[in-house]
Design a protein around this motif. Structure first.
Motif, mmCIF file in Angstrom:
data_model
loop_
_atom_site.group_PDB
_atom_site.id
_atom_site.type_symbol
_atom_site.label_atom_id
_atom_site.label_comp_id
_atom_site.label_asym_id
_atom_site.label_seq_id
_atom_site.Cartn_x
_atom_site.Cartn_y
_atom_site.Cartn_z
ATOM 1 N N ASN A 77 36.764 47.167 60.947
ATOM 2 C CA ASN A 77 36.569 45.913 60.225
ATOM 3 C C ASN A 77 36.385 46.159 58.726
ATOM 4 O O ASN A 77 36.932 45.438 57.882
ATOM 5 C CB ASN A 77 35.351 45.173 60.776
ATOM 6 N N ALA A 80 39.723 47.136 57.175
ATOM 7 C CA ALA A 80 40.582 45.967 56.937
ATOM 8 C C ALA A 80 40.131 45.202 55.692
ATOM 9 O O ALA A 80 40.956 44.730 54.891
ATOM 10 C CB ALA A 80 40.541 45.043 58.162
ATOM 11 N N MET A 81 38.802 45.109 55.500
ATOM 12 C CA MET A 81 38.271 44.418 54.333
ATOM 13 C C MET A 81 38.631 45.157 53.040
ATOM 14 O O MET A 81 39.079 44.552 52.055
ATOM 15 C CB MET A 81 36.741 44.299 54.458
ATOM 16 N N ALA A 84 42.327 44.855 52.236
ATOM 17 C CA ALA A 84 42.608 43.553 51.618
ATOM 18 C C ALA A 84 42.188 43.564 50.150
ATOM 19 O O ALA A 84 42.889 43.026 49.278
ATOM 20 C CB ALA A 84 41.880 42.446 52.375
ATOM 21 N N THR A 87 44.721 45.595 48.085
ATOM 22 C CA THR A 87 45.937 44.817 47.848
ATOM 23 C C THR A 87 45.712 43.779 46.746
ATOM 24 O O THR A 87 46.554 43.599 45.856
ATOM 25 C CB THR A 87 46.372 44.098 49.143
ATOM 26 N N ASP A 218 43.016 34.022 48.489
ATOM 27 C CA ASP A 218 43.569 34.685 49.671
ATOM 28 C C ASP A 218 42.614 35.754 50.191
ATOM 29 O O ASP A 218 42.433 35.911 51.409
ATOM 30 C CB ASP A 218 44.911 35.337 49.329
ATOM 31 N N LEU A 219 42.000 36.498 49.269
ATOM 32 C CA LEU A 219 41.066 37.548 49.674
ATOM 33 C C LEU A 219 39.850 36.948 50.370
ATOM 34 O O LEU A 219 39.374 37.490 51.389
ATOM 35 C CB LEU A 219 40.628 38.350 48.440
ATOM 36 N N THR A 220 39.381 35.825 49.863
ATOM 37 C CA THR A 220 38.231 35.164 50.475
ATOM 38 C C THR A 220 38.534 34.751 51.917
ATOM 39 O O THR A 220 37.694 34.903 52.810
ATOM 40 C CB THR A 220 37.838 33.918 49.654
ATOM 41 N N LYS A 221 39.745 34.247 52.147
ATOM 42 C CA LYS A 221 40.129 33.828 53.512
ATOM 43 C C LYS A 221 40.137 35.016 54.468
ATOM 44 O O LYS A 221 39.835 34.869 55.650
ATOM 45 C CB LYS A 221 41.506 33.187 53.482
ATOM 46 N N GLN A 222 40.493 36.187 53.957
ATOM 47 C CA GLN A 222 40.579 37.376 54.816
ATOM 48 C C GLN A 222 39.214 37.978 55.148
ATOM 49 O O GLN A 222 39.044 38.582 56.200
ATOM 50 C CB GLN A 222 41.437 38.451 54.136
ATOM 51 N N ILE A 223 38.252 37.826 54.240
ATOM 52 C CA ILE A 223 36.963 38.485 54.462
ATOM 53 C C ILE A 223 35.823 37.503 54.687
ATOM 54 O O ILE A 223 34.699 37.916 54.994
ATOM 55 C CB ILE A 223 36.594 39.389 53.268
ATOM 56 N N GLU A 225 33.862 35.744 56.656
ATOM 57 C CA GLU A 225 33.384 35.543 58.030
ATOM 58 C C GLU A 225 31.877 35.328 57.976
ATOM 59 O O GLU A 225 31.193 35.836 57.092
ATOM 60 C CB GLU A 225 33.710 36.765 58.889
#
Length: 253
Positions: A77, A80-81, A84, A87, A218-223, A225
């Motif tokens: 996890n 993945a963070m 992201a 990127t 976009d980064l906020t949407k990915q991390i 949680e």
């Protein structure tokens, strides 16, 4: 504007009206101030873009270093963070470089070119001042002969002095007139010259920060949680640090 007074050879006659001299000093003073401000702005813009590049490269290096950290290998996890984040930082760096390139081309370079005009302007003012001193010297010479008894030799010298004065006077008046006409025009031209540059600067910033909003959105949407608050994370870190300090390998002797 600083003038160097001459203690000798000064004519009694006021050859340049005080109002004209004040007008000249005022207009030239405005251009000297413009030159200083242009150079300062060019220097500040260079510092700003250098700082932008350094910040962007540092952000990319941080995310890259995190990716190579063993921590990421142990936690999918977290990996993945950080991936992201890496990127996002690389995208940010790319847009930042585009912004810096545009500012260099449309703002810094025009400032540099504008500054390159001032040496020739200052030289024209210097030539005018040199001609003025020649004018004063020759005018003083004419006045000296005009005050003497009008004998044949004196009249001959007076005639010669007036002949020497005439072309110098005409040269000064031409230089003075040209500068008084052109200096205000040059000063006024700064607005039309710089307006496109600063419009470009504003647009470059708008485009950059618009893209940053998208990238970090976009980064906020990915991390983004559900998790601990910053205060809870701080307390958790302190608790873990206390456990580490309790280990014998880090205990005080």
């Amino acid at each position: 504007m600083s003038w160097i007074p001459f203690k000798i050879g000064q004519p009694k006659k006021q050859i340049v009206p005080k109002t004209v001299e004040r007008d000249f000093e005022r207009e030239y003073g405005k251009l000297q101030q413009l030159e200083d401000q242009t150079k300062k702005l060019q220097k500040d813009m260079k510092k700003s873009t250098d700082a932008d590049v350094a910040m962007s490269k540092s952000a990319v290096k941080i995310s890259s270093d995190l990716l190579s950290n063993p921590l990421c290998e142990q936690d999918p996890n977290f990996l993945a963070m950080v991936t992201a984040l890496d990127t996002a930082m690389k995208r940010m760096d790319s847009f930042n470089q585009e912004k810096v390139n545009q500012i260099q081309k449309t703002v810094i370079e025009p400032l540099k070119k504008f500054s390159s005009v001032f040496p020739s302007l200052n030289m024209a003012v210097k030539r005018r001042e040199q001609t003025l001193q020649d004018y004063k010297r020759l005018q003083s010479k004419v006045e000296k002969y005009e005050e003497k008894e009008k004998t044949g030799p004196i009249l001959a010298k007076l005639h010669q002095a007036r002949e020497e004065l005439r072309p110098v006077k005409e040269d000064f008046e031409a230089k003075n007139k040209q500068l008084l006409e052109e200096m205000p025009k040059f000063y006024s031209s700064r607005i039309d010259y710089f307006e496109p540059s600063f419009e470009s600067l504003i647009r470059a910033q708008v485009v950059y920060y618009t893209e940053m909003h998208k990238i970090f959105g976009d980064l906020t949407k990915q991390i983004d949680e559900p998790g601990l608050t910053d205060e809870q994370r701080e307390k958790e870190n302190e608790a873990k640090l206390s456990e580490l300090r309790a280990l014998s390998i880090v205990a005080d002797d």
